[in-house]
Design a protein around this motif. Structure first.
Motif, PDB file in Angstrom:
ATOM      1  N   PRO A  52       0.829  -1.196   0.000  1.00 21.69           N
ATOM      2  CA  PRO A  52       0.000   0.000   0.000  1.00 21.69           C
ATOM      3  C   PRO A  52       0.870   1.255   0.000  1.00 21.69           C
ATOM      4  CG  PRO A  52       0.017  -1.010   2.167  1.00 21.69           C
ATOM      5  CD  PRO A  52       0.770  -1.921   1.262  1.00 21.69           C
ATOM      6  N   ARG A  53       0.255   2.392  -0.322  1.00 26.87           N
ATOM      7  CA  ARG A  53       1.001   3.646  -0.337  1.00 26.87           C
ATOM      8  C   ARG A  53       1.596   3.914   1.046  1.00 26.87           C
ATOM      9  NH1 ARG A  53      -2.838   7.907  -1.455  1.00 26.87           N
ATOM     10  NH2 ARG A  53      -2.891   7.173  -3.591  1.00 26.87           N
ATOM     11  N   THR A  54       0.829   3.623   2.058  1.00 30.11           N
ATOM     12  CA  THR A  54       1.333   3.652   3.436  1.00 30.11           C
ATOM     13  C   THR A  54       0.927   2.357   4.110  1.00 30.11           C
ATOM     14  OG1 THR A  54      -0.669   4.749   4.229  1.00 30.11           O
ATOM     15  CG2 THR A  54       1.151   6.164   3.565  1.00 30.11           C
ATOM     16  N   GLY A  55       1.743   1.929   5.050  1.00 31.83           N
ATOM     17  CA  GLY A  55       1.419   0.694   5.753  1.00 31.83           C
ATOM     18  C   GLY A  55       2.318  -0.447   5.358  1.00 31.83           C
ATOM     19  N   SER A  56       2.022  -1.596   5.902  1.00 35.67           N
ATOM     20  CA  SER A  56       2.878  -2.767   5.730  1.00 35.67           C
ATOM     21  C   SER A  56       2.581  -3.517   4.444  1.00 35.67           C
ATOM     22  CB  SER A  56       2.698  -3.705   6.921  1.00 35.67           C
ATOM     23  OG  SER A  56       3.018  -3.065   8.134  1.00 35.67           O
ATOM     24  N   LYS A  57       3.592  -4.158   3.925  1.00 36.89           N
ATOM     25  CA  LYS A  57       3.417  -5.008   2.766  1.00 36.89           C
ATOM     26  C   LYS A  57       2.773  -6.328   3.190  1.00 36.89           C
ATOM     27  CE  LYS A  57       7.693  -3.032   1.600  1.00 36.89           C
ATOM     28  NZ  LYS A  57       9.131  -3.217   1.551  1.00 36.89           N
ATOM     29  N   ILE A  58       2.065  -6.921   2.247  1.00 38.28           N
ATOM     30  CA  ILE A  58       1.400  -8.195   2.499  1.00 38.28           C
ATOM     31  C   ILE A  58       1.953  -9.215   1.525  1.00 38.28           C
ATOM     32  CG2 ILE A  58      -0.808  -9.393   2.608  1.00 38.28           C
ATOM     33  CD1 ILE A  58      -2.090  -6.587   2.962  1.00 38.28           C
ATOM     34  N   TYR A  59       2.615 -10.226   2.056  1.00 35.61           N
ATOM     35  CA  TYR A  59       3.229 -11.260   1.229  1.00 35.61           C
ATOM     36  C   TYR A  59       2.409 -12.546   1.279  1.00 35.61           C
ATOM     37  CZ  TYR A  59       7.499  -8.426   1.059  1.00 35.61           C
ATOM     38  OH  TYR A  59       8.408  -7.425   0.849  1.00 35.61           O
ATOM     39  N   ALA A  60       2.362 -13.248   0.162  1.00 37.28           N
ATOM     40  CA  ALA A  60       1.772 -14.577   0.155  1.00 37.28           C
ATOM     41  C   ALA A  60       2.631 -15.493   1.022  1.00 37.28           C
ATOM     42  CB  ALA A  60       1.708 -15.117  -1.266  1.00 37.28           C
ATOM     43  N   ASP A  61       1.997 -16.441   1.684  1.00 37.55           N
ATOM     44  CA  ASP A  61       2.729 -17.351   2.568  1.00 37.55           C
ATOM     45  C   ASP A  61       3.842 -18.082   1.817  1.00 37.55           C
ATOM     46  OD1 ASP A  61      -0.161 -18.370   4.565  1.00 37.55           O
ATOM     47  OD2 ASP A  61       1.192 -16.651   4.731  1.00 37.55           O
ATOM     48  N   SER A  62       3.592 -18.383   0.562  1.00 36.49           N
ATOM     49  CA  SER A  62       4.549 -19.171  -0.218  1.00 36.49           C
ATOM     50  C   SER A  62       5.848 -18.429  -0.505  1.00 36.49           C
ATOM     51  CB  SER A  62       3.912 -19.618  -1.532  1.00 36.49           C
ATOM     52  OG  SER A  62       3.498 -18.486  -2.288  1.00 36.49           O
ATOM     53  N   VAL A  63       5.865 -17.111  -0.347  1.00 32.48           N
ATOM     54  CA  VAL A  63       7.070 -16.347  -0.670  1.00 32.48           C
ATOM     55  C   VAL A  63       7.640 -15.607   0.539  1.00 32.48           C
ATOM     56  CG1 VAL A  63       6.210 -16.042  -3.016  1.00 32.48           C
ATOM     57  CG2 VAL A  63       5.942 -14.178  -1.358  1.00 32.48           C
ATOM     58  N   LYS A  64       6.968 -15.657   1.663  1.00 37.24           N
ATOM     59  CA  LYS A  64       7.456 -14.958   2.858  1.00 37.24           C
ATOM     60  C   LYS A  64       8.858 -15.405   3.211  1.00 37.24           C
ATOM     61  CE  LYS A  64       3.139 -13.882   5.262  1.00 37.24           C
ATOM     62  NZ  LYS A  64       2.250 -14.242   6.400  1.00 37.24           N
ATOM     63  N   GLY A  65       9.707 -14.438   3.501  1.00 42.41           N
ATOM     64  CA  GLY A  65      11.082 -14.736   3.868  1.00 42.41           C
ATOM     65  C   GLY A  65      12.001 -14.925   2.679  1.00 42.41           C
ATOM     66  N   ARG A  66      11.450 -15.023   1.480  1.00 37.79           N
ATOM     67  CA  ARG A  66      12.266 -15.211   0.278  1.00 37.79           C
ATOM     68  C   ARG A  66      12.163 -14.030  -0.684  1.00 37.79           C
ATOM     69  NH1 ARG A  66      11.115 -19.135  -3.233  1.00 37.79           N
ATOM     70  NH2 ARG A  66       8.860 -19.098  -2.816  1.00 37.79           N
ATOM     71  N   PHE A  67      10.995 -13.437  -0.778  1.00 37.21           N
ATOM     72  CA  PHE A  67      10.768 -12.329  -1.713  1.00 37.21           C
ATOM     73  C   PHE A  67      10.650 -11.020  -0.938  1.00 37.21           C
ATOM     74  CE2 PHE A  67       8.483 -14.778  -5.391  1.00 37.21           C
ATOM     75  CZ  PHE A  67       9.514 -15.707  -5.384  1.00 37.21           C
ATOM     76  N   THR A  68      11.137  -9.955  -1.544  1.00 37.11           N
ATOM     77  CA  THR A  68      11.043  -8.632  -0.940  1.00 37.11           C
ATOM     78  C   THR A  68      10.660  -7.617  -2.006  1.00 37.11           C
ATOM     79  OG1 THR A  68      12.765  -9.176   0.680  1.00 37.11           O
ATOM     80  CG2 THR A  68      12.223  -6.852   0.378  1.00 37.11           C
ATOM     81  N   MET A  69       9.590  -6.883  -1.729  1.00 38.56           N
ATOM     82  CA  MET A  69       9.173  -5.814  -2.638  1.00 38.56           C
ATOM     83  C   MET A  69       9.687  -4.486  -2.111  1.00 38.56           C
ATOM     84  SD  MET A  69       5.363  -4.811  -3.995  1.00 38.56           S
ATOM     85  CE  MET A  69       5.147  -3.490  -5.203  1.00 38.56           C
TER      86      MET A  69
END
Length: 114
Positions: A52-69
């Motif tokens: 979001p423009r402000t706030g936390s990013k939301i990652y799919a469980d399958s990529v958490k800890g591996r992908f970073t936006m």
């Protein structure tokens, strides 16, 4: 009319890394949120991460800890750093921006294979 253009896809071995880029022709501040989606052969498009423009990013469980936006506001770009890739990550990856309407890039192919 805003355009989103992805780049950075390719072929990588399992355990490898890739960094995708998405360039917006307009200010990314115009989007309420941006994100990355992917679509594997024979499967529905799925959300990878939302920022979001402000706030936390939301990652799919399958990529958490591996992908970073991440984002570069001055260059009007967003990125997706993908580490420890597996064959299950093979898909066409799409950049998405949601503002007054939804915008999609043309997609970039990521193939994870030995």
């Amino acid at each position: 009319q805003v355009q989103l253009v992805e780049s950075g896809g390719g072929l990588v071995q399992p355990g490898g890394s890739l960094k995708l880029s998405c360039a917006s022709s307009g200010s990314i501040f115009s989007f309420n949120y941006m994100g990355w989606y992917r679509q594997a052969p024979g499967k529905q498009r799925e959300q990878v991460v939302l920022m979001p423009r402000t706030g936390s990013k939301i990652y799919a469980d399958s990529v958490k800890g591996r992908f970073t936006m991440s984002r570069d506001n001055f260059k009007n770009m967003v990125f997706l750093q993908m580490n420890n890739l597996t064959p299950e990550d093979t898909a066409v990856y799409y950049c998405h921006g949601n503002g007054t309407r939804a915008y999609w890039g043309q997609g970039t192919q990521v193939t994870v294979s030995s």
